[in-house]
Design an enzyme around this catalytic site. Structure first.
Site, PDB file in Angstrom:
ATOM      1  N   HIS A 199       2.084  -6.492   4.047  1.00 44.06           N
ATOM      2  CA  HIS A 199       0.736  -5.993   4.281  1.00 44.06           C
ATOM      3  C   HIS A 199      -0.183  -7.016   4.942  1.00 44.06           C
ATOM      4  O   HIS A 199      -1.372  -6.748   5.111  1.00 44.06           O
ATOM      5  CB  HIS A 199       0.133  -5.537   2.956  1.00 44.06           C
ATOM      6  N   ILE A 214       1.267  -2.960   7.383  1.00 48.07           N
ATOM      7  CA  ILE A 214       0.820  -1.640   6.954  1.00 48.07           C
ATOM      8  C   ILE A 214      -0.049  -1.774   5.699  1.00 48.07           C
ATOM      9  O   ILE A 214      -0.003  -2.786   5.003  1.00 48.07           O
ATOM     10  CB  ILE A 214       2.008  -0.700   6.665  1.00 48.07           C
ATOM     11  N   GLY A 217       0.467   1.308  -0.073  1.00 45.95           N
ATOM     12  CA  GLY A 217       0.418   2.704  -0.475  1.00 45.95           C
ATOM     13  C   GLY A 217      -0.549   2.938  -1.618  1.00 45.95           C
ATOM     14  O   GLY A 217      -1.231   3.964  -1.675  1.00 45.95           O
TER      15      GLY A 217
END
Length: 291
Positions: A199, A214, A217
């Site tokens: 991340h 990314i 989540g």
């Protein structure tokens, strides 16, 4: 085989003491986007956001349970349990469910007990279900289940496990909101304890098969629950009883979440997509049960 299902399931649960206070709660809320203007017409300082950011008015969004104690997240803890030896770059967080037994306090000390509750063979991947049960002196607070996908570790002929796929909601959503994410959203969110380089580190992200880092989540998970609470639950975090989702796709920092909500008896069905990528699915099979 790096995953020994029998050994993982037979391992003794691990318990540890966790503590948190208002600063941890405020940091988490900021990490999922609290305090930001939900749209260009909102005031620069929205009074409703102060319940997430100002200590004198603070309440706790139940998804804070996924980071309470600022220890390693279940996705990381699960990889250090007996019978589990895998490459972090092949790991994805597949789904999350939370059951709230009592409203989360702004500050607390509790015992968190974690274990592998299930190991499933999905053919091309293994799925670990990491269960964490948290209780304080007054009894149970919450139960978290994290579904961890390990690519390339399936195929040993084990139980495939139940399907968690739900029929898609029908009809027009009762509410649709859009929530823009900051370019540095992942860098801010990771301060709550999830230090996975996926991340933050572009080189690591490429090794894992992504063009760039990314978003966590669980950051999307928290942002979505906040939108449901603010939009359909009158801003009352204590109404949330449980919250489950499947991570259907990635989110990149700086994108916009489109959050569609359908009212059901005692529940809200939710679908989340990334606006800038033609509504690419992000969260699916998502249900918030409430009082």
């Amino acid at each position: 085989m790096p995953i020994d299902a029998a050994k993982a399931l037979a391992a003794e649960p691990r318990s540890s003491e966790i503590t948190w206070d208002h600063k941890d709660v405020q940091l988490y809320h900021l990490g999922i986007g609290a305090g930001a203007r939900p749209d260009k017409d909102s005031p620069a300082t929205d009074p409703d956001e102060l319940r997430y950011t100002l200590e004198s008015r603070l309440h706790v969004l139940p998804s804070f349970a996924t980071v309470a104690g600022a220890g390693a997240p279940a996705v990381i803890r699960g990889l250090s349990l007996p019978g589990i030896e895998v490459d972090l770059a092949r790991v994805l967080h597949g789904g999350q469910s939370l059951t709230v037994h009592r409203p989360l306090p702004v500050a607390g000390t509790a015992t968190a007990t974690g274990r592998i509750a299930a190991v499933y063979d999905k053919g091309k991947a293994a799925v670990l279900v990491m269960r964490t049960e948290v209780a304080d002196a007054d009894g149970p607070l919450w139960t978290n289940d994290s579904r961890i996908f390990v690519r390339g570790e399936g195929g040993w002929g084990g139980d495939r496990g139940p399907s968690l796929r739900l029929d898609a909601p029908t009809g027009e959503p009762d509410r649709t909101v859009e929530r823009p994410l900051r370019e540095d959203q992942a860098l801010l969110y990771r301060l709550s304890g999830d230090w996975n380089p996926l991340h933050a580190d572009p080189e690591f992200a490429k090794l894992a098969g992504f063009e760039r880092p990314i978003l966590h989540g669980l950051c999307t998970y928290g942002s979505t629950l906040k939108a449901v609470v603010d939009t359909l639950l009158d801003g009352d975090v204590t109404r949330v009883r449980s919250y489950a989702t499947r991570f259907a796709g990635v989110v990149y920092p700086g994108e916009t979440l489109r959050i569609r909500m359908w009212r059901r008896d005692g529940a809200v069905r939710v679908a989340v997509s990334a606006v800038e990528r033609d509504d690419a699915p992000v969260l699916a099979d998502t249900v918030v049960e409430h009082a």
